[in-house]
Scaffold this motif. Sequence first.
Motif, mmCIF file in Angstrom:
data_model
loop_
_atom_site.group_PDB
_atom_site.id
_atom_site.type_symbol
_atom_site.label_atom_id
_atom_site.label_comp_id
_atom_site.label_asym_id
_atom_site.label_seq_id
_atom_site.Cartn_x
_atom_site.Cartn_y
_atom_site.Cartn_z
ATOM 1 N N LYS A 154 0.921 -1.029 0.028
ATOM 2 C CA LYS A 154 -0.235 0.000 -0.089
ATOM 3 C C LYS A 154 0.722 1.389 -0.089
ATOM 4 C CE LYS A 154 -3.961 -2.006 2.512
ATOM 5 N NZ LYS A 154 -4.995 -1.735 1.525
ATOM 6 N N SER A 155 1.939 1.305 0.824
ATOM 7 C CA SER A 155 2.825 2.509 0.865
ATOM 8 C C SER A 155 3.869 2.643 -0.190
ATOM 9 C CB SER A 155 3.606 2.374 2.072
ATOM 10 O OG SER A 155 4.357 1.151 2.305
ATOM 11 N N PHE A 170 -3.742 5.589 1.962
ATOM 12 C CA PHE A 170 -4.504 4.114 1.952
ATOM 13 C C PHE A 170 -5.037 3.983 3.560
ATOM 14 C CE2 PHE A 170 -0.195 3.891 3.836
ATOM 15 C CZ PHE A 170 -0.028 3.111 4.872
ATOM 16 N N LYS A 172 -5.893 0.721 6.148
ATOM 17 C CA LYS A 172 -5.224 -0.551 6.591
ATOM 18 C C LYS A 172 -6.318 -0.967 7.920
ATOM 19 C CE LYS A 172 -2.585 -3.807 8.264
ATOM 20 N NZ LYS A 172 -2.609 -5.410 7.790
ATOM 21 N N TYR A 345 -5.745 4.724 -1.845
ATOM 22 C CA TYR A 345 -4.995 3.602 -2.917
ATOM 23 C C TYR A 345 -5.314 2.335 -2.473
ATOM 24 C CZ TYR A 345 -1.408 1.013 -5.215
ATOM 25 O OH TYR A 345 -0.826 0.155 -6.009
ATOM 26 N N ILE A 346 -5.641 1.202 -3.426
ATOM 27 C CA ILE A 346 -5.960 -0.030 -3.189
ATOM 28 C C ILE A 346 -4.990 -0.786 -4.399
ATOM 29 C CG2 ILE A 346 -8.177 0.179 -2.471
ATOM 30 C CD1 ILE A 346 -9.152 -0.605 -5.216
ATOM 31 N N ASN A 347 -4.758 -1.989 -3.936
ATOM 32 C CA ASN A 347 -4.054 -2.868 -4.862
ATOM 33 C C ASN A 347 -4.965 -4.402 -4.824
ATOM 34 O OD1 ASN A 347 -3.292 -4.383 -2.518
ATOM 35 N ND2 ASN A 347 -1.323 -3.038 -2.566
ATOM 36 N N ASP A 350 -6.518 -5.972 -1.877
ATOM 37 C CA ASP A 350 -7.762 -5.553 -1.268
ATOM 38 C C ASP A 350 -8.788 -6.266 -2.056
ATOM 39 O OD1 ASP A 350 -6.674 -3.495 0.502
ATOM 40 O OD2 ASP A 350 -5.761 -2.679 -1.228
ATOM 41 N N THR A 364 -6.293 3.384 -7.742
ATOM 42 C CA THR A 364 -5.577 2.091 -8.126
ATOM 43 C C THR A 364 -4.525 2.285 -9.139
ATOM 44 O OG1 THR A 364 -5.035 -0.503 -8.243
ATOM 45 C CG2 THR A 364 -6.848 0.695 -9.574
#
Length: 500
Positions: A154-155, A170, A172, A345-347, A350, A364
């Motif tokens: 995420k970072s 993001f 968490k 932000y997602i990847n 997620d 994203t």
Amino acid sequence: MVKQSDRAPLLDWEEIPPPPDPSQAGPLQPPPLTEDAPAGKSSKAPGGTAPGPGWGTATKTKICSPSKALTAVVASGDRSPGRPLTDPRGPGWTRPEPLGADRRVPFPGLSVRDQWEEKDQIVAVFVVTFDTRSGNMVEWCLPHDINLDGVEFKSMASGSHRITSDFIYFRKGCYFGLACFANMPVDSELERGARMKSVGILSPSYTLLYRYMHFLENQVRLQLKCPGQYSPLEAFYEDKKAVLPPTGNGLVTACPTWSVTTINRCMHPEMKITHPAGCMSQFIQFFGEQIMVLWKFALLRKRLLIFSPPPVGVVCYRVYCLCCLANVSLPGVGVSVPELRPFFYINIADITTLETEMSYVACTTEKIFEEKKDLYDVYIDNQNVKTHRSHLQPLLRLNAADKEKYRKLSEQRQLLLYSQEVDGDCTSNEEDLFILFFMELNNRIFQTLSEVAGSSDPTLTADHVRAMGLDPQCDRSFLLDLLEVYGIDVALVIDNLCCS
């Protein structure tokens, strides 16, 4: 004309000037509410840990006089009446005493005002690095026992190896994070010619993370030049670590909702550069008239996903701005409607989480999400807004009422800029104007619907629709969805004529 570049000035960071010589610094006084005082450099941090390099000072500029400052009010996550922004902890919170004249500021990367107003907000601080054999990995963190699974991705957004610096918001779990990324060329075969790191923090609230942006930027530069120098981060965490209640529901609240018709008129220069609330103007200029399409989707609480290649920082701001388009300050409106949550932000990690979300806004850098159509309702690629939901297709078309609303918004903006330039008016800004414009638009719609629903004849006529600033024919599908989503018992008898 709509801007075509995806790179906004928000990413063009200024170098932070070095802190003043402590031997020449006078005693510190509590700053006025509308001005940041220069932060002196402390020779020692709490606990005897010296901050070391990487602590910068932000530029301080007075925006307007305290007599003209107005207080913004933010509605709570449970939609109860709003609370002043000057009381961020809610009921029972006591403001710390201001720093006395005989005390030094422990962290010159943060202004006196920031340290005075907010304490104990940081849940974790960490360093993420890219290892050529293992990939992204958490190199160091405090506290040592915190679960940071997934933070390493995420970072450090996918594709970041192509850029030199970035910042990333993001989510968490029940916390929000901010990380600053930097990429530095090195003469090392082991590192394949590049060293990449991110320094980040976690907090219960994303609205305060911007305060630590300059500090994180300086620290990631330090980690690139002198890997393993963690003493400034240790001192920072000891000073700022959160004291959380022993129990909690772990819920992440939606975007703050302005619930009065006045917004804080005196924003700090740091907010203008680093805080999501300072980018609404660029957001609307970027999308142009398309902002009216996005507004409808946000008000309908759809799942909105923004795709963009790195840098992702300015795109995280667009997530925040999209949430702000759905602000409603009328009590009781949307109590049973899913909150429009900012995921930032997602990847791909997620995906499981997004499968259960009813409403969200996220961004994203991974193109594979476009194929995962079950995860989103609206896909935004640069300035191209599209949806695969057939019943939402009509909302993509701008109608005359949409263009008229955007014309009024642009006209108000021009009048504001004129008054600022000619009259030197510092009591208003573009961010206030945009937030208020959409909040008042939403309030008018729901006020009209509420009045019609409570009348002896709950029938929505063409005149009612026009009074809401909508088109009786072209906005019919939008109104039908709105009534269904918010559970408003109103009969819509307007003929659904062809609309171009």
